[in-house]
Design an enzyme around this catalytic site. Structure first.
Site, PDB file in Angstrom:
ATOM      1  N   CYS A  80       0.924  -1.289   0.072  1.00  0.00           N
ATOM      2  CA  CYS A  80      -0.228  -0.039  -0.074  1.00  0.00           C
ATOM      3  C   CYS A  80       0.659   1.189   0.167  1.00  0.00           C
ATOM      4  CB  CYS A  80      -0.979   0.016   1.231  1.00  0.00           C
ATOM      5  SG  CYS A  80      -2.172  -1.218   1.162  1.00  0.00           S
ATOM      6  N   HIS A  99      -8.717   4.104  -2.597  1.00  0.00           N
ATOM      7  CA  HIS A  99      -6.964   3.757  -2.440  1.00  0.00           C
ATOM      8  C   HIS A  99      -6.935   3.031  -3.700  1.00  0.00           C
ATOM      9  CE1 HIS A  99      -3.542   2.356  -0.670  1.00  0.00           C
ATOM     10  NE2 HIS A  99      -4.070   1.128  -0.001  1.00  0.00           N
ATOM     11  N   CYS A 101      -0.209   2.498   6.520  1.00  0.00           N
ATOM     12  CA  CYS A 101      -0.058   1.197   6.731  1.00  0.00           C
ATOM     13  C   CYS A 101       0.141   0.191   5.564  1.00  0.00           C
ATOM     14  CB  CYS A 101      -1.365   0.768   7.545  1.00  0.00           C
ATOM     15  SG  CYS A 101      -2.817   0.912   6.928  1.00  0.00           S
ATOM     16  N   GLY A 113       0.639  -3.711   3.800  1.00  0.00           N
ATOM     17  CA  GLY A 113       0.328  -5.149   3.977  1.00  0.00           C
ATOM     18  C   GLY A 113       1.382  -5.951   4.641  1.00  0.00           C
TER      19      GLY A 113
END
Length: 403
Positions: free
Chosen positions: A92, A359, A389, A391
């Site tokens: 991400c 996103h 944050c 993965g």
């Protein structure tokens, strides 16, 4: 080490990541990348051969997004053939990490001018399309207590005491702020419309937003991760890893989690000499960045240690940051970040976030950086911290300062 300056930042609008009605579903991924890459030399009025590399984040680098989208996009954009390209995957935070690595190359003196950014077509390449060992190799999955991100978000809620109303209220405010920002023209400086191969407009406005969303609206939505958590055993795995939680109360759903969308973004960074030579005005300086690993079962707690690390390396305190931007992967992630960092919502995600906008995995980090750059200028403020944050349990943070 030389300073690295941000000279420009552009993004496409985010299109709904749905084949049936997403405005960018008919746009091949490279068309979105071409849109933002072409805009940089056009807006800066310089030759593309001045760019020494293109680093693009992409989380599902397969099919149309495979085979090194950095180089493919540079070629498709008509960049000089001397411009190389590379693709990276930090899940991400790929878009932000691409900018961080580009900045590091500038600071090290390896390049004078470089592009970092990202792209993701979630309507054409679905999440998980690239596969991976974490969810398929029993040894790795067992040793790390693998579970979907949504289970991690729903695990944060009982650990911190967040109710369904808490997470829904945050989501409603994200939608309200996003709508107000669009109506106020806060994104006008950076948005580049996407057009098809013959010039017909495809999208010039973020289309995932749901202006006017209320708590009552969100109260009608069923939890998204309850079935997989209880029926597929992921709740039990999470509780085994975090036995202080007796039961997971599934509070996240489509309305308080990040939306699935398509989009691309690009950030032009370089040293002082390149800017002076090409007549480019520096808008901000990349102060410091940091990426850390975090506990992979809960997965979503990396932004706090990453931000603390970046602040420490910069010799700064939380009070030195004017604006904060944390990717709205899930409401609980943002509530936890603000709580642990001791920061107020009034200076965090001031234009809404991924709950409202969506996103586009590989692009989001670069989009958030550009949004913060514009907002610092609009408010005449100086510093911002951008974080996501990531993965598999990671976090990435970047501090920028206006010049």
């Amino acid at each position: 080490m030389t300073d690295c300056f941000i000279y420009d930042a552009v993004r496409t609008p985010r299109g709904k990541g749905r084949k049936k009605d997403g405005a960018l579903a008919d746009a091949p991924p490279l068309r979105m990348a071409k849109t933002v890459l072409q805009a940089l030399p056009e807006r800066g009025d310089f030759d593309s051969k001045e760019i020494e590399d293109v680093i693009l984040g992409c989380v599902e680098p397969v099919g149309e997004q495979g085979a090194n989208v950095g180089r493919m996009a540079a070629m498709m954009s008509g960049y000089d053939e001397s411009v190389p390209g590379v693709q990276l995957n930090r899940f991400c935070s790929s878009g932000l990490e691409a900018v961080n690595i580009a900045a590091a190359k500038v600071k090290a003196g390896d390049v004078d001018l470089i592009v970092g950014g990202g792209m993701e077509s979630m309507s054409r390449i679905s999440m998980g399309a690239a596969g991976g060992a974490w969810s398929t190799d029993p040894e790795l999955a067992w040793d790390t207590s693998f579970g979907p991100q949504g289970i991690g978000a729903d695990l944060i809620a009982p650990k911190q005491g967040y109710s369904r109303q808490d997470v829904d209220s945050f989501a409603v405010e994200s939608q309200r702020r996003a709508a107000a920002a669009w109506e106020g023209g806060h994104f006008d400086k950076s948005i580049v419309a996407v057009r098809d191969s013959v010039g017909v407009l495809m999208l010039d406005r973020d289309e995932h937003m749901r202006a006017g969303t209320t708590l009552e609206d969100l109260g009608q939505l069923k939890p998204s991760f309850e079935m997989m958590g209880r029926n597929f055993g992921f709740d039990a795995v999470a509780i085994q890893k975090h036995p202080e939680v007796e039961q997971i109360n599934h509070v996240h759903h489509a309305g308080n989690s990040s939306g699935i969308v398509d989009g691309a973004a690009a950030v032009l960074v370089g040293n002082k000499e390149a800017g002076e030579r090409l007549g480019l005005k520096p808008r901000a300086r990349i102060v410091k960045s940091a990426t850390v690993g975090s506990e992979p079962c809960i997965m979503l707690t990396g932004p706090m240690p990453a931000s603390r690390k970046a602040l420490a390396k910069a010799g700064m305190q939380t009070s030195d940051i004017d604006l904060w931007e944390i990717n709205e992967a899930f409401s609980a992630v943002c509530l936890l970040f603000m709580e642990e960092m001791g920061i107020d919502h009034s200076v965090t995600n001031v234009n809404g976030g991924a709950i409202a906008f969506g996103h586009p995995l590989g692009a989001t980090g670069a989009m958030l950086l550009g949004t913060m750059l514009d907002e610092l200028e609009r408010r005449d403020l100086n510093t911002a911290l951008i974080t996501l944050c990531v993965g598999a349990g990671m976090g990435t943070s970047t501090i920028i300062e206006r010049v």
